[in-house]
Design an enzyme around this catalytic site. Structure first.
Site, PDB file in Angstrom:
ATOM      1  N   GLU A  89       0.932  -1.303   0.023  1.00 54.94           N
ATOM      2  CA  GLU A  89       0.128   0.227  -0.024  1.00 54.94           C
ATOM      3  C   GLU A  89       0.855   1.216   0.205  1.00 54.94           C
ATOM      4  OE1 GLU A  89      -2.805  -0.768   3.355  1.00 54.94           O
ATOM      5  OE2 GLU A  89      -1.399   0.106   4.712  1.00 54.94           O
ATOM      6  N   GLU A 126      -5.635  -7.435  -0.037  1.00 57.47           N
ATOM      7  CA  GLU A 126      -6.243  -7.439   1.270  1.00 57.47           C
ATOM      8  C   GLU A 126      -7.673  -6.852   1.294  1.00 57.47           C
ATOM      9  OE1 GLU A 126      -4.213  -4.742   4.318  1.00 57.47           O
ATOM     10  OE2 GLU A 126      -2.286  -5.694   3.613  1.00 57.47           O
TER      11      GLU A 126
END
Ligand code: NAG
Ligand code: NAG
Ligand code: NAG
Ligand code: NAG
Ligand code: NAG
Ligand code: NAG
Ligand code: NAG
Length: 517
Positions: free
Chosen positions: A185, A395
């Site tokens: 991320e 995720e």
């Protein structure tokens, strides 16, 4: 006329069937990967064992005097047991990360043989059980020595060190690892660490949420820039040295909110485009087209680094896929400000530059709003705006209070609904290739420590043996993966309407960027 009505009846049947039909694992292609994820610091423990040196995450969690990942799930010692649980669950893939300071304790130079052995053993164990490893190279845990030496990601020296670290990983593990994410991320990592300065290497309790230096509004973009260059450097090295033999693929991952206009006004439509440019385009535009979005260039001016022609060429096309971290959807608006909106609580840095309001459905700043359609829109948007780049959802998951229950029905409903919209997106042409539940097992969470957990397996963190127990979600996932459980589209529709009404099943998490204390 008759033909027309026949067609009409046919159409009604098709639409109705589409709505009513249940789907199973087998509606996804066989090589689509269903997995679950963890990261090194959150799972391994053994924080100072066998030659591992501190990472910035160790330092930060010690500095804030709260809970920490010193032991976590003790995955370092219990990896065989966990791989067995994965195999029993029928997991097809496992996403984990490599602790840089366990493998290369000085950040660069010599390899720690015990660290190397641990990852080799873990990967071997996964292979024996036919579980595909998906390896993240960097998941927030920079060796502290590199932070001390040159400030980590704000310094271009990171590019060389990261590439050398990646080289070791490709060389040592690449025969068995075909899927690599360079940086976890990256967008939120740059914003959280270098913009808000809350965590990771900018540990200083007295500064709390204040920016680490006077230049945080520059550093966010500088760190992001170096991440792109480091990613590209590692990826291009892989192509040069390893790809022809190892045949793997490499991607960067970004944090991707669902973003939806709050009203159907023209202003909110424009605001949403702008939010997408900042939150997706910042990294994806360079990766796919070689430069930053115009919206960012004109707003940031000299604060946004510039790619040289050569760098632009290196970055463009350096991601074989994009990794998506997705939990919730926000509504985007220019004008709406009746309560504590997401942006106005932190009216500085990146979000100030972005200049639009992001609000949750409930108009409170810290309610996570599960809205599966947001992910479907995301995937459709990525398909249309970024050349249908292959996607892995790395995720997606649902938090609950750690000690709440093994009967985690809301988690099952959440995962079901999101898998459903992934299938919708794929049916409409999205090149999405995998879906990973966060998390395989209860972890030391980034923001919530041991208070909230996302695991399919419960871990008793008070038990010295860190006993694991399957939650309902683990057996549900297992049934879905072996094809004995199907999902009815109607469930998903109902889930959606249950969650968009004023239901009590909402959950609260402390956001990364939210002011702590
Ligand atoms: C750190 O934790 C200890 C033990 O709980 C406590 O006594 C101490 O006051 C804490 N220190 C700070 C700075 O919060
Ligand atoms: C933390 O920040 C304060 C205020 O800027 C500074 O005086 C102090 O030296 C810093 N502490 C450390 C350990 O960097
Ligand atoms: C942040 O820094 C400013 C200026 O130094 C100070 O006034 C403020 O109290 C700080 N805020 C926090 C939460 O530490
Ligand atoms: C499906 O894809 C087409 C072509 O890209 C697009 O025009 C349409 O809006 C998509 N439908 C949905 C529901 O996203
Ligand atoms: C967790 O472990 C502790 C210590 O072994 C034990 O007392 C407790 O009952 C366990 N909790 C659960 C929920 O199993
Ligand atoms: C599929 O998984 C479920 C849940 O774990 C289990 O009860 C069932 O026996 C499995 N069926 C087959 C055919 O493997
Ligand atoms: C939605 O709410 C209704 C009424 O409370 C409940 O019966 C149903 O099980 C819920 N559905 C889902 C998918 O959560």
């Amino acid at each position: 006329m008759k033909l027309f009505s026949l067609f009409f009846i046919f159409l009604v049947i098709v639409l109705a069937t589409n709505y009513i039909n249940a789907f199973t694992r087998n509606d996804f292609q066989e090589d689509f990967l269903f997995g679950a994820a963890i990261s090194a610091y959150q799972w391994e423990g053994a924080f100072d064992e066998d030659g591992k040196t501190p990472s910035v995450w160790d330092t930060t969690s010690h500095c804030y005097n709260g809970s920490n990942g010193d032991i976590a799930c003790d995955g370092y010692h219990k990896y065989k047991e966990d791989v067995k649980l994965m195999a029993e669950m029928g997991l097809e893939a496992f996403r984990f990360s490599i602790s840089w300071s366990r493998l290369i304790p000085n950040g660069r130079g010599s390899i720690n043989p015990k660290g190397l052995l641990f990852y080799k053993n873990l990967i071997k164990e996964l292979r024996i059980h036919e579980i595909e490893p998906h390896v993240t190279l960097y998941h927030y845990d920079l060796p502290q020595c590199l932070e001390d030496e040159y400030g980590g990601w704000i310094n271009r020296k990171i590019i060389e060190d990261f590439t050398a670290f990646a080289d070791v990983c490709f060389r040592e593990f690449g025969e068995d690892v075909k899927l690599w994410t360079t940086i976890n991320e990256a967008t939120m990592f740059a914003i959280g660490t270098y913009g808000e300065g809350v965590k990771f290497g900018h540990c200083n309790v007295t500064k709390s949420i204040n920016c680490s230096t006077k230049n945080s509004c520059v550093e966010t973009y500088l760190a992001g820039h170096n991440m792109l260059l480091a990613h590209a450097s590692a990826s291009n090295m892989y192509k040069l040295k390893y790809k022809s033999k190892q045949r793997g693929s490499i991607g960067l991952s970004i944090f991707a909110f669902g973003l939806s206009p709050y009203t159907n006004s023209k202003d909110d439509e424009i605001a949403t485009q702008r939010a997408k440019a900042f939150l997706y385009g910042w990294m994806l535009k360079p990766l796919v087209f070689g430069d930053y979005p115009d919206e960012m260039k004109s707003t940031l001016g000299l604060r946004l680094p510039v790619f040289s022609e050569e760098e632009s060429e290196q970055v463009k096309g350096s991601s074989d896929f994009v990794g998506i971290i997705h939990y919730q959807t926000f509504y985007v608006t220019i004008t709406y400000q009746p309560g504590p909106s997401f942006l106005s609580t932190i009216n500085k840095g990146f979000y100030k530059d972005m200049g639009v309001n992001l609000i949750s459905n409930e108009i409170t700043s810290s309610v996570e709003d599960p809205n599966p359609w947001g992910l479907e829109h995301d995937l459709e948007y990525l398909k249309q705006s970024y050349n249908n780049t292959p996607i892995y959802i790395l995720e997606n998951g649902f938090p609950s209070q750690h000690d709440s229950m093994l009967q985690d029905t809301p988690r099952v409903e959440y995962i079901k609904a999101y898998i459903g919209v992934v299938l919708n997106a794929i049916k409409n042409g999205s090149d999405t290739r995998g879906y990973f539940v966060w998390s395989m097992i209860d972890l030391y969470e980034l923001l919530d420590g041991y208070m909230y957990s996302y695991g399919l397996y419960y871990v008793n963190f008070s038990d010295p043996g860190r006993k694991r127990s399957p939650k309902l979600s683990a057996s549900w996932y297992s049934g879905f993966l072996n094809g004995t459980i199907d999902i009815a589209s109607r469930d998903i529709t109902q889930f959606q309407s249950n969650f968009s009404g004023s239901s009590s099943s909402r959950f609260v998490v402390t956001f990364w960027w939210a002011e702590k204390d």
